[in-house]
Design an enzyme around this catalytic site. Structure first.
Site, short mmCIF file in Angstrom:
data_model
loop_
_atom_site.label_atom_id
_atom_site.label_comp_id
_atom_site.label_asym_id
_atom_site.label_seq_id
_atom_site.Cartn_x
_atom_site.Cartn_y
_atom_site.Cartn_z
N CYS A 144 0.86 -1.18 0.00
CA CYS A 144 0.00 0.00 0.00
C CYS A 144 0.90 1.23 0.00
CB CYS A 144 -0.96 0.01 1.18
SG CYS A 144 -0.19 0.33 2.78
N HIS B 177 -4.93 6.29 8.04
CA HIS B 177 -3.57 6.48 8.56
C HIS B 177 -2.85 7.46 7.65
CE1 HIS B 177 -3.64 2.99 5.85
NE2 HIS B 177 -2.45 3.39 5.43
#
Length: 690
Positions: free
Chosen positions: A417, A608
């Site tokens: 990611c 995040h």
């Protein structure tokens, strides 16, 4: 004993040279576009460029004021040109910035300090400072990383930006002075010495002999160290002085490989003959020279063909006085022609054709002389990949479906990611459970940030919005795109793929792998559950001093947010209140969401920060917010928002446990029914580490 250690020692030396070459190329290749831009501007606008050459040929008698201004090497009083400033400042600074960022784990601070240090080397010498950039850039990034580590997590809240900015400025300024006083003069002396050696080889007509070393080095993947470390810096310096350089064609000439592949297409047999035409397109037009390396490895004596072809090409360029204005990367005939000045186009073309002809004649003679078959191309391809140190993105063109990417055994899987701290860890945990549950315990499943990917994995899983970026870094891997991290049907497809490509596990192994933790199966030791149910691992010492990974104060059972952005802010502010992150981290969480959605599936979102925001993290922590009425998350309903701040890797096991919760409907139901933060901790803490 001596005979058994020599091969290992030789292989170790070759490996170190390969790694060094790869390191150099990783600084240069991302900036090749800038080199090409400089080469095109030079080819078009300098006094002997294409525009003035064509104009003179057509009898144009007017002035070339605008063209002459653009092609001027100076600026200000010397002209308004951009050719000189680009090669003097832009190209070395890009290399230095890239090198510094690489050495600081893709952190922008390392790139900035590397560029500052490189500027000192640039101003300390009178030659284009490419070698200096390759030294000062990485030095700046590496040293800044070490300095930051000295006071990491020791800065008082509110002083982080002050310390970070001034430390980078002070250290960068110091390195700039070092570059000016030491690196600049040293690199200039080395460049002058190397240039004198090249001049001697040219004047003595010995330059063609360099093919004796360069062509075998290419096959062994040692060319990056030679090309990026020596030929490109020296060639660029020479091109800046005289308008072109023959050094750019010593390694990049596609003629030798073309001749070899043509010989196999005409006189080869079996798989080698069948695959040669396709390999010609990849090598000559695509510029991927490694496609012909297995043909040489299958019949090592054919190295003579490419050596003699390379020598013929160099000799032709010497005869015509031809060269390129900038590096030709990749080594395609298109890139070679694009980098050729008008006066060298004929000579460069002749060098490619003559090199191909010589290589073809020698290879054809050796193939006709050899009555055996054309060797095992599949084994040679495997040997080529072993030399390279990783899988080849073009190997399937040689060996067909037998070694196609989707049919190779899969031993390593990476879930990637953008930041590598949240969604990839969750996805990797779910996928790992499925893979190992199917009995494939020898398959590793890890997670990483895309910026840290290397082309060493067999299969790469990414969010569908990130697949293109991942493919650029791992071109030889199988790529699988997902939109739902928690319950994607693609995970089951991956397990089915493993059953096709890998040896199927025995019934006993599958039973052992599928057994729950703590269950007794033959050959497997039972795992006793922790006495505290795992709660202490989640909450630290449980003293409520704010040092817990998930503090009681960071759990909200009735979130007030009504939109996605409000929910991200709410989760982020809980992390700030816990003292785990700086306020700037909340903005980074929003930036991350605009890049790729952090929706995980099963009504869970995991916001995040970006990879660049990691310096704003003081310690690892998470926050938990339940939204009973639901929040619209890019068209998906979210009931649970877990904010994540991962300072290192210590939060990954926790995320694995969270992933196990949200793929279990019973555990999700317990979270929906939780009446207090303690009830939430009881659910999240009741699992064994992932």
């Amino acid at each position: 004993m001596a005979t058994t250690t020599r091969p290992a020692r030789s292989g170790g030396m070759r490996l170190h040279v390969q790694r060094f070459g790869t390191f150099l190329s990783n600084m240069v290749l991302p900036n090749i576009g800038a080199f090409i831009a400089w080469g095109l501007i030079t080819a078009l606008f300098i006094e002997t460029g294409w525009i003035t050459t064509i104009g003179d040929a057509l009898g144009y008698s007017g002035g070339y004021g605008f063209v002459e201004d653009l092609g001027a090497w100076g600026s200000g009083a010397e002209g308004t040109g951009i050719v000189g400033p680009m090669i003097t400042y832009l190209l070395p600074l890009l290399i230095g910035y890239t090198g510094g960022r690489m050495m600081y784990d893709d952190n922008l601070r390392g790139g900035v300090v590397g560029a500052i240090a490189t500027m000192g080397a640039i101003t300390g010498a009178s030659v284009p400072m490419f070698l200096g950039a390759m030294v000062m850039g990485p030095l700046g990034g590496w040293s800044m990383k070490k300095l930051d580590a000295l006071w990491a997590h020791k800065i008082r809240p509110g002083f982080e930006m002050l310390v970070n900015n001034f430390s980078a400025g002070i250290w960068g300024g110091f390195l700039a002075v070092v570059g000016f006083v030491v690196a600049g003069p040293f690199v200039q002396a080395f460049s002058n010495l190397a240039s004198n050696v090249v001049d001697v080889l040219v004047e003595s007509n010995l330059l063609p002999l360099t093919s004796i070393f360069i062509e075998p080095a290419k096959v062994l993947f040692l060319n990056n160290a030679i090309n990026q470390g020596i030929l490109t810096p020296l060639g660029t310096t020479e091109a800046a002085e005289v308008g072109q350089s023959i050094l750019f064609l010593l390694e990049a000439n596609p003629g030798p490989g073309l001749g070899l592949l043509l010989a196999f297409a005409v006189f080869g047999r079996g798989a080698a003959k069948a695959s040669a035409p396709g390999a010609i397109l990849i090598q000559f037009i695509g510029g991927i020279h490694e496609i012909y390396f297995p043909y040489v490895l299958a019949k090592p004596k054919l190295i003579a063909a490419v050596i003699l072809g390379g020598m013929a090409g160099v000799a032709t360029n010497l005869l015509f006085g031809s060269g390129l204005r900038s590096p030709a990367s990749p080594g395609s005939i298109i890139a070679v022609w694009a980098a050729s000045p008008p006066s060298s186009l004929l000579g460069v073309t002749a060098s490619v054709l003559i090199a191909a002809a010589v290589s073809f004649v020698v290879a054809a003679f050796l193939l006709k002389l050899d009555k055996d078959d054309d060797g095992d191309l599949t084994a040679a391809t495997a040997a080529m990949e072993a030399n390279k140190g990783k899988k080849s993105s073009v190997s399937s063109a040689l060996t067909g479906a037998r070694t196609a990417r989707s049919e190779r055994p899969i031993r390593s899987i990476v879930f990637a990611c953008d930041a590598g701290m949240g969604s990839s860890a969750m996805g990797a945990s779910v996928l790992r459970k499925k893979v190992h549950g199917a009995g494939f315990d020898d398959v590793t499943v890890v997670n990483k940030a895309i910026s840290n990917l290397t082309d060493d994995y067999d299969l790469v899983v990414t969010h569908e919005d990130l697949t293109d970026r991942a493919e650029q870094r791992t071109g030889s891997a199988v790529h699988v795109s997902v939109s739902d991290f928690m319950s994607s049907p693609r995970y089951d497809e991956i397990v089915e793929m493993l059953k096709r490509t890998n040896a199927a596990p025995t019934a006993e192994e599958a039973t052992a792998a599928a057994a729950p933790d703590g269950a007794a199966v033959p050959g497997r030791q039972a795992t006793a559950p922790a006495a505290d149910g795992g709660l202490a691992r989640l909450t630290g010492d449980g003293n409520g001093d704010g040092s817990d990974v998930l503090a009681i104060e960071s759990i909200v059972l009735d979130g007030s947010a009504t939109t996605r952005d409000e929910a991200i802010t709410e989760a982020g502010e809980l992390l700030v209140a816990a003292g785990a992150v700086d306020p700037a981290y909340v903005q980074a969480m929003h930036e991350r969401e605009t890049s790729v959605s952090t929706y995980m599936g099963n009504r869970l979102a995991l916001p995040h920060g970006t990879n660049e925001a990691k310096p704003a993290i003081r310690r690892t922590a998470i926050s938990f917010v339940r939204h009973p009425r639901g929040v619209d998350w890019n068209g998906k309903e979210v009931s649970f928002v877990i904010g994540v701040a991962g300072a290192g890797d210590d939060h990954l096991k926790l995320l694995g446990r969270i992933a196990e919760v949200f793929v279990d409907p019973e555990q999700v139901a317990r979270l929906e029914a939780a009446q207090s933060p303690a009830d939430v901790l009881a659910v999240l803490g009741s699992l064994q580490p992932a």
